[in-house]
Design a protein around this motif. Sequence first.
Motif, PDB file in Angstrom:
ATOM      1  N   GLU A 155      35.624 -18.642  27.419  1.00 28.29           N
ATOM      2  CA  GLU A 155      34.853 -19.093  28.175  1.00 28.29           C
ATOM      3  C   GLU A 155      33.601 -17.803  29.125  1.00 28.29           C
ATOM      4  OE1 GLU A 155      31.619 -23.078  28.641  1.00 28.29           O
ATOM      5  OE2 GLU A 155      33.931 -23.598  28.564  1.00 28.29           O
ATOM      6  N   GLU A 156      34.435 -18.211  30.489  1.00 27.26           N
ATOM      7  CA  GLU A 156      34.449 -17.093  31.113  1.00 27.26           C
ATOM      8  C   GLU A 156      33.431 -15.785  31.203  1.00 27.26           C
ATOM      9  OE1 GLU A 156      35.142 -15.426  35.475  1.00 27.26           O
ATOM     10  OE2 GLU A 156      36.325 -16.889  34.956  1.00 27.26           O
ATOM     11  N   MET A 157      34.416 -15.247  30.160  1.00 26.96           N
ATOM     12  CA  MET A 157      34.263 -14.237  29.598  1.00 26.96           C
ATOM     13  C   MET A 157      33.094 -13.711  28.340  1.00 26.96           C
ATOM     14  SD  MET A 157      35.683 -11.119  29.481  1.00 26.96           S
ATOM     15  CE  MET A 157      35.560  -9.185  28.724  1.00 26.96           C
ATOM     16  N   ALA A 158      33.266 -14.969  27.983  1.00 20.11           N
ATOM     17  CA  ALA A 158      32.057 -14.872  27.094  1.00 20.11           C
ATOM     18  C   ALA A 158      30.464 -14.918  27.669  1.00 20.11           C
ATOM     19  CB  ALA A 158      31.644 -16.201  26.206  1.00 20.11           C
ATOM     20  N   ASP A 159      30.581 -15.928  28.514  1.00 19.86           N
ATOM     21  CA  ASP A 159      29.807 -16.105  29.659  1.00 19.86           C
ATOM     22  C   ASP A 159      29.197 -14.457  30.368  1.00 19.86           C
ATOM     23  OD1 ASP A 159      29.325 -18.506  28.605  1.00 19.86           O
ATOM     24  OD2 ASP A 159      30.246 -19.412  31.670  1.00 19.86           O
ATOM     25  N   TRP A 160      30.171 -14.165  30.798  1.00 16.83           N
ATOM     26  CA  TRP A 160      29.818 -12.656  31.388  1.00 16.83           C
ATOM     27  C   TRP A 160      28.878 -11.858  30.308  1.00 16.83           C
ATOM     28  CZ3 TRP A 160      32.104  -7.445  30.894  1.00 16.83           C
ATOM     29  CH2 TRP A 160      31.753  -6.722  31.952  1.00 16.83           C
ATOM     30  N   ILE A 161      29.631 -11.868  29.506  1.00 20.01           N
ATOM     31  CA  ILE A 161      29.203 -10.760  28.110  1.00 20.01           C
ATOM     32  C   ILE A 161      27.707 -11.099  27.631  1.00 20.01           C
ATOM     33  CG2 ILE A 161      29.449 -10.007  25.517  1.00 20.01           C
ATOM     34  CD1 ILE A 161      32.508 -10.360  26.224  1.00 20.01           C
ATOM     35  N   SER A 162      27.257 -12.437  27.630  1.00 23.33           N
ATOM     36  CA  SER A 162      26.377 -12.603  26.747  1.00 23.33           C
ATOM     37  C   SER A 162      25.184 -12.064  28.129  1.00 23.33           C
ATOM     38  CB  SER A 162      26.043 -14.062  26.681  1.00 23.33           C
ATOM     39  OG  SER A 162      27.226 -15.189  26.095  1.00 23.33           O
ATOM     40  N   GLY A 163      25.688 -12.104  29.002  1.00 23.20           N
ATOM     41  CA  GLY A 163      24.851 -12.036  30.497  1.00 23.20           C
ATOM     42  C   GLY A 163      24.438 -11.181  30.829  1.00 23.20           C
ATOM     43  N   MET A 170      30.293  -8.005  19.042  1.00 22.86           N
ATOM     44  CA  MET A 170      31.412  -7.950  19.488  1.00 22.86           C
ATOM     45  C   MET A 170      32.230  -7.690  17.578  1.00 22.86           C
ATOM     46  SD  MET A 170      32.288 -11.205  21.521  1.00 22.86           S
ATOM     47  CE  MET A 170      32.277 -12.378  20.654  1.00 22.86           C
ATOM     48  N   VAL A 171      33.052  -6.866  17.787  1.00 21.68           N
ATOM     49  CA  VAL A 171      33.329  -5.844  16.701  1.00 21.68           C
ATOM     50  C   VAL A 171      35.055  -6.381  16.166  1.00 21.68           C
ATOM     51  CG1 VAL A 171      34.356  -3.701  15.659  1.00 21.68           C
ATOM     52  CG2 VAL A 171      32.612  -4.431  17.194  1.00 21.68           C
ATOM     53  N   GLU A 172      35.859  -7.428  15.384  1.00 18.40           N
ATOM     54  CA  GLU A 172      36.970  -7.332  15.279  1.00 18.40           C
ATOM     55  C   GLU A 172      37.022  -9.155  15.810  1.00 18.40           C
ATOM     56  OE1 GLU A 172      38.269  -7.600  12.298  1.00 18.40           O
ATOM     57  OE2 GLU A 172      38.370  -5.674  11.370  1.00 18.40           O
ATOM     58  N   ARG A 173      35.963  -9.560  16.306  1.00 14.96           N
ATOM     59  CA  ARG A 173      36.160 -10.506  16.843  1.00 14.96           C
ATOM     60  C   ARG A 173      34.995 -11.323  17.008  1.00 14.96           C
ATOM     61  NH1 ARG A 173      40.390  -7.833  18.245  1.00 14.96           N
ATOM     62  NH2 ARG A 173      41.405  -6.942  20.222  1.00 14.96           N
ATOM     63  N   GLN A 174      35.830 -12.916  17.850  1.00 15.29           N
ATOM     64  CA  GLN A 174      34.362 -13.883  17.830  1.00 15.29           C
ATOM     65  C   GLN A 174      34.998 -14.415  18.582  1.00 15.29           C
ATOM     66  OE1 GLN A 174      35.060 -15.565  13.152  1.00 15.29           O
ATOM     67  NE2 GLN A 174      34.139 -17.271  14.396  1.00 15.29           N
ATOM     68  N   ILE A 175      33.889 -15.186  19.610  1.00 12.63           N
ATOM     69  CA  ILE A 175      34.531 -16.386  20.464  1.00 12.63           C
ATOM     70  C   ILE A 175      35.180 -17.604  19.990  1.00 12.63           C
ATOM     71  CG2 ILE A 175      34.139 -18.500  22.417  1.00 12.63           C
ATOM     72  CD1 ILE A 175      33.225 -15.327  22.764  1.00 12.63           C
ATOM     73  N   PRO A 176      36.595 -18.363  19.950  1.00 14.88           N
ATOM     74  CA  PRO A 176      37.620 -18.893  18.728  1.00 14.88           C
ATOM     75  C   PRO A 176      36.897 -20.525  19.085  1.00 14.88           C
ATOM     76  CG  PRO A 176      38.822 -18.454  21.286  1.00 14.88           C
ATOM     77  CD  PRO A 176      37.019 -17.622  20.738  1.00 14.88           C
ATOM     78  N   HIS A 177      35.895 -20.569  19.717  1.00 18.63           N
ATOM     79  CA  HIS A 177      35.437 -22.080  19.934  1.00 18.63           C
ATOM     80  C   HIS A 177      34.235 -22.052  20.271  1.00 18.63           C
ATOM     81  CE1 HIS A 177      37.897 -21.889  24.100  1.00 18.63           C
ATOM     82  NE2 HIS A 177      36.737 -22.382  23.971  1.00 18.63           N
ATOM     83  N   SER A 183      27.533 -18.925  21.527  1.00 16.27           N
ATOM     84  CA  SER A 183      27.638 -19.230  19.766  1.00 16.27           C
ATOM     85  C   SER A 183      25.909 -18.589  20.143  1.00 16.27           C
ATOM     86  CB  SER A 183      26.633 -20.839  20.391  1.00 16.27           C
ATOM     87  OG  SER A 183      25.842 -20.643  21.802  1.00 16.27           O
ATOM     88  N   GLN A 184      25.129 -17.631  20.830  1.00 17.82           N
ATOM     89  CA  GLN A 184      24.382 -16.726  20.538  1.00 17.82           C
ATOM     90  C   GLN A 184      24.906 -15.431  20.272  1.00 17.82           C
ATOM     91  OE1 GLN A 184      21.504 -17.928  19.928  1.00 17.82           O
ATOM     92  NE2 GLN A 184      22.770 -20.031  20.942  1.00 17.82           N
ATOM     93  N   LEU A 185      26.035 -15.227  20.647  1.00 18.75           N
ATOM     94  CA  LEU A 185      27.088 -13.804  20.310  1.00 18.75           C
ATOM     95  C   LEU A 185      26.767 -13.608  18.545  1.00 18.75           C
ATOM     96  CD1 LEU A 185      29.554 -13.423  22.467  1.00 18.75           C
ATOM     97  CD2 LEU A 185      27.135 -12.493  22.880  1.00 18.75           C
ATOM     98  N   ARG A 343      13.538  -8.745  19.333  1.00 20.58           N
ATOM     99  CA  ARG A 343      14.299  -9.749  19.594  1.00 20.58           C
ATOM    100  C   ARG A 343      13.595 -10.802  17.998  1.00 20.58           C
ATOM    101  NH1 ARG A 343      18.327 -12.043  21.956  1.00 20.58           N
ATOM    102  NH2 ARG A 343      18.298 -11.091  23.576  1.00 20.58           N
ATOM    103  N   ARG A 344      12.688  -9.824  17.134  1.00 19.33           N
ATOM    104  CA  ARG A 344      12.026  -9.847  15.425  1.00 19.33           C
ATOM    105  C   ARG A 344      13.077 -10.375  14.757  1.00 19.33           C
ATOM    106  NH1 ARG A 344       8.062  -5.952  14.588  1.00 19.33           N
ATOM    107  NH2 ARG A 344      10.024  -4.577  15.253  1.00 19.33           N
ATOM    108  N   ARG A 345      14.297  -9.963  14.662  1.00 20.04           N
ATOM    109  CA  ARG A 345      15.270  -9.822  14.219  1.00 20.04           C
ATOM    110  C   ARG A 345      16.161 -10.972  14.174  1.00 20.04           C
ATOM    111  NH1 ARG A 345      20.733  -9.105  13.825  1.00 20.04           N
ATOM    112  NH2 ARG A 345      21.098  -7.452  15.546  1.00 20.04           N
ATOM    113  N   PRO A 346      16.076 -11.490  13.176  1.00 20.16           N
ATOM    114  CA  PRO A 346      17.473 -12.464  14.098  1.00 20.16           C
ATOM    115  C   PRO A 346      19.377 -12.633  13.510  1.00 20.16           C
ATOM    116  CG  PRO A 346      15.895 -13.700  11.255  1.00 20.16           C
ATOM    117  CD  PRO A 346      16.105 -12.229  12.073  1.00 20.16           C
ATOM    118  N   GLY A 347      19.245 -12.756  14.488  1.00 25.67           N
ATOM    119  CA  GLY A 347      21.056 -12.999  14.967  1.00 25.67           C
ATOM    120  C   GLY A 347      21.787 -12.936  13.674  1.00 25.67           C
ATOM    121  N   GLN A 348      22.689 -12.094  13.797  1.00 26.51           N
ATOM    122  CA  GLN A 348      23.677 -12.230  12.385  1.00 26.51           C
ATOM    123  C   GLN A 348      25.508 -11.823  13.257  1.00 26.51           C
ATOM    124  OE1 GLN A 348      22.316  -7.718  11.341  1.00 26.51           O
ATOM    125  NE2 GLN A 348      20.986  -8.985   9.574  1.00 26.51           N
ATOM    126  N   ARG A 349      25.830 -12.674  11.791  1.00 21.34           N
ATOM    127  CA  ARG A 349      27.333 -12.454  11.874  1.00 21.34           C
ATOM    128  C   ARG A 349      27.923 -12.333  10.474  1.00 21.34           C
ATOM    129  NH1 ARG A 349      28.516 -18.625  15.473  1.00 21.34           N
ATOM    130  NH2 ARG A 349      27.964 -17.340  17.673  1.00 21.34           N
TER     131      ARG A 349
END
Length: 369
Positions: A155-163, A170-177, A183-185, A343-349
């Motif tokens: 969670e700390e790593m996700a917060d750091w990346i988001s900031g 992220m490539v071949e990765r996603q936050i596991p929970h 949730s915005q990455l 930001r006009r483009r919606p987020g993608q996964r």
Amino acid sequence: MTEDRPFAHQRRERLMGELRRHGTVRVRDLARLLEVSEMTVRRDIAALAARGLLTKVHGGATLPTAPDPGRAPAHRNRRRATPLTIGMVVPSLDYYWPRVVGGARAASAALGVGLQLRGSSYDQAEDRRQISRLIEAGQVQGLLLAPSLDGEGVEEMADWISGLPVPTIMVERQIPHWTPTGSQLEWVRTDHALGLEMAVRHLHEHGHRRVGLVLSEGSPTSAHLVQGWFKACEELDLPSDFVVRQGVSLYVPGHRQIIEGILDRCRRRGITALIVHSDPDVISVAQYLTEQGVAIPDDIALVGYDDEVAHLAQPAITAVRPPKARVGRVAVEMMVSRLVEGRRRPGQRVLVLPELNLRDSSVRRAEPL
């Protein structure tokens, strides 16, 4: 010797199809796929390069850089806008990731953007160090990241990346929970769960009703593979309790004893097929089986996962191949879209589908591949 022109034309069309599909191709892979010599493939690459259809690189080819039709010649437009540059941090430069990077480079060249690569390790501190170096240099407008997300500190790593001050994918990765920031990455990765399902269904189609799964210890892919395993076993009404979470590659201390323990369980449980992640692990299992006089696939069938070197084993090993180059290409395309549209483009996964390459380790000679 005169070349068969119709055949050469078909061969080169197929070569270009593979290049468009993966973004980069290697001579040795094409020679095996097309069933010709490497010298023939090199001649085909040279002929296509002369027509501007591809770019020759050491050991293979990539898609050419697309010219910008709206760009004026250099002597008429000295003041050009600075091209976009994307940073990329991957955990390894010698296994799995070279093809991902190759796909990213091909897409970058085709789109006219720069790519700065940094190698890390499967360690969050080193990930932060390499990412910070790219940010501090002030030369990248976006980041493609494959951080370590195992253990504590996710969670700390996700917060750091988001900031971070630039967009990240992220490539071949996603936050596991779920996390408030994670949730915005955005991410792009292989649909590994589907890949495992494909392996189970293939073995089921060939009569196996008791199958086991051996997972690489500590791999970020394992969680997705387990999801696919339980889903496929439930839908096919197969027992799903034979799961081993322990590496068995040649570099693991005591790997022979570990494999013998797994095979002893297979005998007692009536297991007739094993799915093993990753290639070094399944090759280690295959070598041990051969030494012990166990016939593959007659006594036990094998399916690997990653398909980096599975074809080099004896017998060649059926394996699920993640679309590594395509993942790299899509990551760059997503980032360029984000940088251009904002930001006009919606987020993608994005999930990209793997493929199952059938070989001798899972299909008896009398059966059709």
